[in-house]
Enzyme design. Structure first.
Site, PDB file in Angstrom:
ATOM      1  N   HIS A 143      27.996  42.974  49.544  1.00 32.89           N
ATOM      2  CA  HIS A 143      29.405  42.577  49.056  1.00 32.89           C
ATOM      3  C   HIS A 143      29.536  41.029  48.354  1.00 32.89           C
ATOM      4  O   HIS A 143      30.009  40.861  47.377  1.00 32.89           O
ATOM      5  CB  HIS A 143      30.992  42.545  50.309  1.00 32.89           C
ATOM      6  CG  HIS A 143      31.994  41.975  49.158  1.00 32.89           C
ATOM      7  ND1 HIS A 143      32.342  43.113  48.398  1.00 32.89           N
ATOM      8  CD2 HIS A 143      32.804  40.785  49.055  1.00 32.89           C
ATOM      9  CE1 HIS A 143      33.629  42.546  47.468  1.00 32.89           C
ATOM     10  NE2 HIS A 143      33.767  41.030  48.780  1.00 32.89           N
TER      11      HIS A 143
ATOM     12  N   CYS B 119      41.400  33.803  39.896  1.00 38.00           N
ATOM     13  CA  CYS B 119      42.157  34.861  39.608  1.00 38.00           C
ATOM     14  C   CYS B 119      42.877  35.781  40.049  1.00 38.00           C
ATOM     15  O   CYS B 119      43.749  36.505  39.617  1.00 38.00           O
ATOM     16  CB  CYS B 119      42.929  34.210  37.868  1.00 38.00           C
ATOM     17  SG  CYS B 119      41.221  34.719  37.460  1.00 38.00           S
TER      18      CYS B 119
END
Length: 431
Positions: A94, A50
C-alpha cells in the site's frame, strides 16, 4: 512483520471527515510524540494531505484508530466506517502504491512522493523512525523512482490544479477578461497560476499569510501580492477564487463573500477550495451567484485524463507487486540470519561450558575416555533439550507445525516416518 498502515482517503471518506483528522504541519512533531507515548510505540510516521491521512507504525490497529479519534475529537464509530488498515506485506504494498500515485485521486500525480518524503523526514527528526520504518521507506522511495523511470505513469497527469482551471474555463469562456484571486503560495497554487496564465488570465492576485512568500511567487508570475487580511478589500474584483492553504480554520466566510457579491452587483464568482481542512466555509455554496467546488468535486475532470494512463498504471502495479514480495523475502531472510546467529551463539556457549567442565576434571586426573563420553552425552542432551520440549508441544497441537519442525531439524518427512501423533522419547537432562 509488525508494520501497520492505517488511514482514510478520498475514496473511503468524504471531505467532511478528512478535514477533521488532518494534521497541520506545525503540530506534527508533537502529535508523533504524543502517539508514541500513548501507544508505547517505538516507530511511527504520519502522512497528512488534502486527500488522505495515514499512519505507519508497529502497533495495534484498534488502539491506533482509537488514539486518532481521541486526538481529533472524532467519534470512533465514524472512523471505523471509513478507515482502512493493512499489515505486513499488504502495508508495504500500500505504501508503495501511494508513493507511485497509484492510489491518488489524480492517477500518477507526482506531488504525493514529495509529501511522503516530507512525512518520513519529520518522523526521523522527531526520533520516531528506526530500523523497520527506515527500511520500508527507503524501499518505497526506490520503487517510486523506478516506476517513474520505467513507466509513463507520470506523463501529462491531469492534476487537481489543472482540473480547477479547466472548470473555470468552462464557466468563463474568455479568461483574458477575468481576474483570479489565489489564496496560498504553495506548490499547488503555483501550478494553478501557471495553468491560468496558459489560459490567458487577465490578472492574478496572490494572497498569503506572509507577504514575502506571496511576493516571491507573484514576481515569478507577474501577479499582485497581498496578505490574507487584505482579501476582503480585493475580493469584489475577483471572478475566480482558488484556495489551497494549511490553515486549520476557514479563511473565507459566507458574510465576506456576500458583501463582495453586492459590490460586484451579483456578477458570478467561481470558487475552488482545494484545501483540507477547507479554506472556504461550506455555507458559501448557498449564495446564488457563487459556484463553489471542493477537491472532491473535481473527479469528473480528473477521470477524463485517467484512461490515458491506465496502461502505464498496470505496468506500475506489476513493479509494485514484485518489489513488495522481494522486500518481504529479504526482510524474512534478515530475520532468519539473525535467528541462526543467535542459535549458533547459544550452541557455542553451551559447548564452551561443557568443555570447561571436562578440562577441569582432566586437570584433576580424570579418565580421558570416560570424560570424552561424558562430554558427548552431556553436549547432546543440552543441545536437543529445547527442541525436544517444543516438538512435544507441536505434537499436542497443530500437526502442520510438527511437520515443519521435523523438516527444520533435518528428520525424514512425516510421510516416511512415524506419524506426527506418535510417541516421542524424552531425553534425560544431565545434571
Amino acid at each position: 512483520m509488525p508494520i501497520l498502515a492505517l488511514g482514510i482517503n478520498h475514496d473511503s471518506a468524504p471531505i467532511e471527515v478528512r478535514e477533521r483528522v488532518a494534521f497541520a504541519p506545525q503540530v506534527m512533531p508533537a502529535a508523533l510524540e504524543e502517539a508514541r507515548a500513548a501507544l508505547d510505540c517505538p516507530e511511527l510516521a504520519i502522512l497528512s494531505t488534502c486527500n488522505r491521512t495515514e499512519i505507519y507504525a508497529d502497533t495495534d490497529p484498534d488502539q491506533l484508530l482509537a488514539w486518532l479519534a481521541a486526538y481529533h475529537g472524532v467519534a470512533l464509530e465514524q472512523l471505523l466506517g471509513c478507515s482502512y488498515r493493512y499489515t505486513g506485506e499488504d502495508a508495504v504494498r500500500h505504501m508503495m502504491r501511494v508513493a507511485c500515485g497509484l492510489d491518488s485521486l489524480v492517477l500518477g500525480e507526482p506531488q504525493i512522493l514529495g509529501q511522503i518524503k516530507s512525512a518520513y523526514a519529520v518522523a526521523r527528526e522527531s526520533g520516531s523512525v528506526s530500523s523497520l520504518l527506515h527500511s520500508v521507506f527507503q524501499q518505497v522511495f526506490a520503487v517510486a523512482k523506478r516506476v517513474r523511470t520505467e513507466t509513463a505513469i507520470g506523463e501529462n497527469p491531469v492534476s487537481v490544479a489543472y482540473a480547477a482551471v479547466s472548470l473555470a474555463s468552462r464557466i468563463f469562456t474568455d479568461l483574458s477578461r477575468q481576474t483570479a484571486l489565489l489564496v496560498g503560495a504553495g506548490e499547488t497554487i503555483e501550478l494553478v497560476a501557471r495553468h491560468l496564465l496558459e489560459q490567458g488570465i487577465s490578472q492574478l492576485v496572490v494572497a498569503n499569510r506572509t507577504l514575502d512568500r506571496a511576493q516571491q511567487l507573484a514576481e515569478n508570475l507577474g501577479a499582485e501580492a497581498i496578505l490574507l487580511a487584505d482579501i476582503p478589500e480585493h475580493l469584489p474584483r475577483a471572478d475566480i477564487v482558488i484556495s489551497s492553504t494549511a490553515s486549520q480554520l476557514p479563511i473565507l466566510g459566507k458574510g465576506a463573500v456576500e458583501t463582495a457579491l453586492k459590490k460586484r452587483r451579483h456578477r458570478p464568482v467561481f470558487m475552488v477550495d482545494i484545501a483540507v481542512p477547507r479554506d472556504i466555509e461550506p455555507q458559501v455554496e448557498q449564495l446564488d451567484d457563487v459556484y463553489l467546488y471542493t477537491v472532491d468535486d473535481l473527479r469528473g475532470v480528473i477521470d477524463e485524463g485517467r484512461r490515458s494512463r491506465e496502461q502505464a498504471a498496470r505496468a506500475a502495479h506489476e513493479i509494485v507487486e514484485q518489489a513488495a514480495a522481494e522486500f518481504m523475502r529479504q526482510y524474512r531472510s534478515r530475520g532468519a540470519v539473525e535467528t541462526i546467529r543467535s542459535y549458533r551463539q547459544k550452541a557455542q556457549e553451551i559447548g564452551d561450558a561443557e568443555l570447561d567442565k571436562v578440562l577441569q576434571q582432566l586437570d584433576k586426573g580424570g579418565d580421558p575416555r570416560r570424560l570424552m563420553q561424558q562430554l558427548a552425552r552431556s553436549l547432546t542432551n543440552k543441545l536437543i533439550h529445547a527442541p525436544t520440549v517444543n516438538l512435544k508441544r507441536a505434537a499436542e497441537g497443530d500437526p502442520q507445525r510438527l511437520r515443519i519442525a521435523r523438516e527444520i531439524i533435518g528428520l525424514e518427512t512425516p510421510a516416511t516416518s512415524e506419524p506426527p501423533g506418535g510417541k516421542l522419547e524424552s531425553t534425560k537432562k544431565d545434571g
